[in-house]
Motif scaffolding. Structure first.
Motif, PDB file in Angstrom:
ATOM      1  N   ASN A 159       0.847  -1.297   0.130  1.00 21.32           N
ATOM      2  CA  ASN A 159      -0.059  -0.116  -0.009  1.00 21.32           C
ATOM      3  C   ASN A 159       0.876   1.279  -0.108  1.00 21.32           C
ATOM      4  O   ASN A 159       0.210   2.404  -0.075  1.00 21.32           O
ATOM      5  N   TYR A 160       2.303   1.190   0.148  1.00 18.10           N
ATOM      6  CA  TYR A 160       3.005   2.307   0.244  1.00 18.10           C
ATOM      7  C   TYR A 160       4.128   2.348  -0.941  1.00 18.10           C
ATOM      8  O   TYR A 160       4.502   3.364  -1.298  1.00 18.10           O
ATOM      9  N   ASN A 161       4.036   1.291  -1.843  1.00 17.56           N
ATOM     10  CA  ASN A 161       5.072   1.162  -2.689  1.00 17.56           C
ATOM     11  C   ASN A 161       5.171   2.273  -3.711  1.00 17.56           C
ATOM     12  O   ASN A 161       6.166   2.885  -4.166  1.00 17.56           O
ATOM     13  N   PHE A 162       3.876   2.791  -4.090  1.00 17.11           N
ATOM     14  CA  PHE A 162       3.753   3.715  -5.374  1.00 17.11           C
ATOM     15  C   PHE A 162       3.971   5.087  -4.682  1.00 17.11           C
ATOM     16  O   PHE A 162       3.796   6.043  -5.536  1.00 17.11           O
ATOM     17  N   ASN A 163       4.147   5.330  -3.513  1.00 18.09           N
ATOM     18  CA  ASN A 163       4.234   6.589  -3.047  1.00 18.09           C
ATOM     19  C   ASN A 163       5.463   6.868  -2.013  1.00 18.09           C
ATOM     20  O   ASN A 163       5.511   7.540  -1.239  1.00 18.09           O
ATOM     21  N   SER A 164       6.339   5.733  -2.173  1.00 12.92           N
ATOM     22  CA  SER A 164       7.385   5.848  -1.032  1.00 12.92           C
ATOM     23  C   SER A 164       8.888   5.506  -1.777  1.00 12.92           C
ATOM     24  O   SER A 164       8.817   4.665  -2.782  1.00 12.92           O
ATOM     25  N   ILE A 165       9.943   5.748  -1.106  1.00 13.87           N
ATOM     26  CA  ILE A 165      11.094   5.220  -1.348  1.00 13.87           C
ATOM     27  C   ILE A 165      11.750   4.312  -0.243  1.00 13.87           C
ATOM     28  O   ILE A 165      11.444   4.629   0.961  1.00 13.87           O
ATOM     29  N   GLY A 166      11.946   3.202  -0.544  1.00 16.92           N
ATOM     30  CA  GLY A 166      12.262   1.821   0.512  1.00 16.92           C
ATOM     31  C   GLY A 166      13.919   1.939   0.653  1.00 16.92           C
ATOM     32  O   GLY A 166      14.416   1.527  -0.529  1.00 16.92           O
ATOM     33  N   ILE A 167      14.220   2.204   1.754  1.00 16.91           N
ATOM     34  CA  ILE A 167      15.574   2.036   1.971  1.00 16.91           C
ATOM     35  C   ILE A 167      15.785   0.819   2.975  1.00 16.91           C
ATOM     36  O   ILE A 167      15.178   1.122   4.346  1.00 16.91           O
ATOM     37  N   SER A 168      16.366  -0.055   2.786  1.00 17.30           N
ATOM     38  CA  SER A 168      16.808  -1.134   3.474  1.00 17.30           C
ATOM     39  C   SER A 168      18.376  -1.423   4.125  1.00 17.30           C
ATOM     40  O   SER A 168      19.345  -1.246   3.030  1.00 17.30           O
ATOM     41  N   PHE A 169      18.624  -1.361   5.441  1.00 15.91           N
ATOM     42  CA  PHE A 169      19.892  -1.772   5.852  1.00 15.91           C
ATOM     43  C   PHE A 169      20.131  -3.217   5.919  1.00 15.91           C
ATOM     44  O   PHE A 169      19.423  -3.991   6.147  1.00 15.91           O
ATOM     45  N   MET A 170      21.263  -3.482   5.156  1.00 18.23           N
ATOM     46  CA  MET A 170      21.649  -4.884   5.053  1.00 18.23           C
ATOM     47  C   MET A 170      22.047  -5.352   6.415  1.00 18.23           C
ATOM     48  O   MET A 170      23.036  -4.752   7.076  1.00 18.23           O
ATOM     49  N   GLY A 171      21.462  -6.340   6.878  1.00 17.79           N
ATOM     50  CA  GLY A 171      21.512  -6.831   8.169  1.00 17.79           C
ATOM     51  C   GLY A 171      20.446  -7.137   8.941  1.00 17.79           C
ATOM     52  O   GLY A 171      19.397  -6.875   8.564  1.00 17.79           O
ATOM     53  N   THR A 172      20.806  -7.501  10.314  1.00 18.31           N
ATOM     54  CA  THR A 172      19.595  -7.904  11.318  1.00 18.31           C
ATOM     55  C   THR A 172      19.580  -6.764  12.387  1.00 18.31           C
ATOM     56  O   THR A 172      20.672  -6.906  13.289  1.00 18.31           O
ATOM     57  N   PHE A 173      18.782  -5.872  12.568  1.00 19.72           N
ATOM     58  CA  PHE A 173      18.781  -4.843  13.698  1.00 19.72           C
ATOM     59  C   PHE A 173      17.912  -4.983  14.810  1.00 19.72           C
ATOM     60  O   PHE A 173      17.338  -3.877  15.095  1.00 19.72           O
ATOM     61  N   THR A 174      17.637  -6.089  15.312  1.00 17.60           N
ATOM     62  CA  THR A 174      16.901  -6.388  16.290  1.00 17.60           C
ATOM     63  C   THR A 174      17.528  -6.090  17.490  1.00 17.60           C
ATOM     64  O   THR A 174      16.992  -5.349  18.601  1.00 17.60           O
ATOM     65  N   ASN A 175      18.738  -6.419  17.653  1.00 16.50           N
ATOM     66  CA  ASN A 175      19.536  -6.395  18.912  1.00 16.50           C
ATOM     67  C   ASN A 175      20.546  -5.461  18.947  1.00 16.50           C
ATOM     68  O   ASN A 175      21.302  -5.159  20.110  1.00 16.50           O
ATOM     69  N   ARG A 176      20.946  -4.677  17.917  1.00 14.88           N
ATOM     70  CA  ARG A 176      21.891  -3.773  17.841  1.00 14.88           C
ATOM     71  C   ARG A 176      21.543  -2.711  16.529  1.00 14.88           C
ATOM     72  O   ARG A 176      20.805  -2.956  15.677  1.00 14.88           O
ATOM     73  N   ALA A 177      21.939  -1.761  16.639  1.00 20.96           N
ATOM     74  CA  ALA A 177      21.745  -0.605  15.772  1.00 20.96           C
ATOM     75  C   ALA A 177      22.832  -0.706  14.545  1.00 20.96           C
ATOM     76  O   ALA A 177      23.932  -1.186  14.913  1.00 20.96           O
ATOM     77  N   PRO A 178      22.308  -0.305  13.316  1.00 18.33           N
ATOM     78  CA  PRO A 178      23.494  -0.182  12.323  1.00 18.33           C
ATOM     79  C   PRO A 178      24.515   0.789  12.679  1.00 18.33           C
ATOM     80  O   PRO A 178      24.145   1.832  13.694  1.00 18.33           O
ATOM     81  N   ASN A 179      26.128   0.467  12.226  1.00 11.30           N
ATOM     82  CA  ASN A 179      26.956   1.538  12.708  1.00 11.30           C
ATOM     83  C   ASN A 179      26.718   2.888  12.211  1.00 11.30           C
ATOM     84  O   ASN A 179      25.812   3.204  11.313  1.00 11.30           O
ATOM     85  N   THR A 180      27.558   3.806  12.790  1.00 13.92           N
ATOM     86  CA  THR A 180      27.237   5.289  12.487  1.00 13.92           C
ATOM     87  C   THR A 180      27.533   5.812  10.978  1.00 13.92           C
ATOM     88  O   THR A 180      26.793   6.418  10.292  1.00 13.92           O
ATOM     89  N   ALA A 181      28.412   4.561  10.227  1.00  9.81           N
ATOM     90  CA  ALA A 181      28.692   4.922   9.042  1.00  9.81           C
ATOM     91  C   ALA A 181      27.345   4.741   8.167  1.00  9.81           C
ATOM     92  O   ALA A 181      27.053   5.339   7.282  1.00  9.81           O
ATOM     93  N   ALA A 182      26.662   3.701   8.432  1.00 11.73           N
ATOM     94  CA  ALA A 182      25.589   3.251   7.599  1.00 11.73           C
ATOM     95  C   ALA A 182      24.282   4.156   7.923  1.00 11.73           C
ATOM     96  O   ALA A 182      23.650   4.760   7.089  1.00 11.73           O
ATOM     97  N   GLN A 183      24.239   4.765   9.147  1.00  8.09           N
ATOM     98  CA  GLN A 183      23.336   5.784   9.726  1.00  8.09           C
ATOM     99  C   GLN A 183      23.643   7.131   8.735  1.00  8.09           C
ATOM    100  O   GLN A 183      22.456   7.541   8.404  1.00  8.09           O
ATOM    101  N   LYS A 184      24.622   7.419   8.620  1.00  2.58           N
ATOM    102  CA  LYS A 184      25.035   8.783   7.836  1.00  2.58           C
ATOM    103  C   LYS A 184      24.647   8.383   6.425  1.00  2.58           C
ATOM    104  O   LYS A 184      24.333   9.493   5.641  1.00  2.58           O
ATOM    105  N   ALA A 185      25.118   7.155   5.695  1.00  2.00           N
ATOM    106  CA  ALA A 185      24.811   7.006   4.570  1.00  2.00           C
ATOM    107  C   ALA A 185      23.394   7.245   4.166  1.00  2.00           C
ATOM    108  O   ALA A 185      22.879   7.765   3.073  1.00  2.00           O
TER     109      ALA A 185
END
Ligand SMILES: [Zn+2]
Length: 182
Positions: free
Chosen positions: A108-134
Motif C-alpha cells: 500500500n506504500y510502494n507507489f508513493n515511497s522510497i524504500g531504504i533497507s539496511f543490510m543486516g539484522t537490527f533487532t538487538n543492535r543498531a547499524p553503525n554510524t557510517a551506515a546511519q550517515k549514508a
C-alpha cells in the motif's frame, strides 16, 4: 577573496550533494524487469532491514546486494530487488530500483515511497554510524533531487505492515530522525 569564494562554493555543493551510490552494474545486478514508474516527490520514506547478513566491506556488501536481488527475483518472483536502495555498514549506498521505479517493500506504500533497507539484522543492535550517515545523506539527496517531497514522512516498515522490520534497535533509532511519524 577568490579562494574563500571557491571554498564556500565547494562546501555548499557538498552539503547539498548526494552520497556516492554504488550502481547496479557495479555490484553485479541483473537487469530490472520492472515497468511501473514512481512519481516524483514521493510522500514517504520507509526504512527496512534485510533481516539477513550484515556487511562491512564493499566486496561483502556487493555480494549481499546480489544475494538479495537473487532471492527477490528467483524465490519471490519479483521484477527486481524489492528495495529502492540498500545501505551497507561499509557506509555506502547500493542502488536497487532507484528513484524512479516503484519498489516491492511495503504493501500500500510502494507507489508513493522510497524504500531504504539496511543490510543486516537490527533487532538487538543498531547499524553503525557510517551506515546511519549514508542513509541520512541519501534522504537529503532525494529531497534535493525531488525524488522525495521536502515535506516527506519517515516511517519504519512496522508502522505500515504487521512485521518486526526494521528490527527494534533500528526502529528506536529512526524515531529520532527528522520527519519521523509512526
Ligand atoms: Zn521491511
Amino acid at each position: 577573496m577568490m579562494w574563500v569564494f571557491i571554498f564556500l562554493t565547494a562546501f555548499c555543493a557538498l552539503a547539498q550533494g548526494c552520497p556516492k551510490i554504488i550502481s547496479r552494474s557495479s555490484w553485479g545486478g541483473v537487469p530490472s524487469k520492472c515497468q511501473a514508474k514512481l512519481p516524483r516527490s514521493v510522500k514517504y520514506v520507509i526504512i527496512h532491514h534485510t533481516a539477513g547478513a550484515s556487511c562491512n566491506s564493499e566486496s561483502a556488501c556487493k555480494a549481499q546486494a546480489r544475494n538479495i536481488q537473487n532471492f527477490h527475483m528467483k524465490s519471490n518472483g519479483w521484477c527486481d530487488t524489492g528495495y529502492n536502495f540498500l545501505i551497507g555498514e561499509d557506509g555506502q549506498v547500493y542502488e536497487g530500483r532507484g528513484w524512479e521505479t516503484v519498489g516491492a517493500h511495503a504493501k500500500n506504500y510502494n507507489f508513493n515511497s522510497i524504500g531504504i533497507s539496511f543490510m543486516g539484522t537490527f533487532t538487538n543492535r543498531a547499524p553503525n554510524t557510517a551506515a546511519q550517515k549514508a542513509a541520512k545523506d541519501l534522504i537529503s539527496c532525494g529531497v534535493a533531487k525531488k525524488g522525495i517531497n521536502s515535506d516527506y514522512t519517515l516511517k519504519g516498515h512496522r508502522d505500515v505492515s504487521a512485521t518486526e522490520c526494521p528490527g527494534t534497535n533500528l526502529y528506536n533509532l529512526i524515531k529520532n530522525w527528522p520527519n519521523f511519524k509512526a
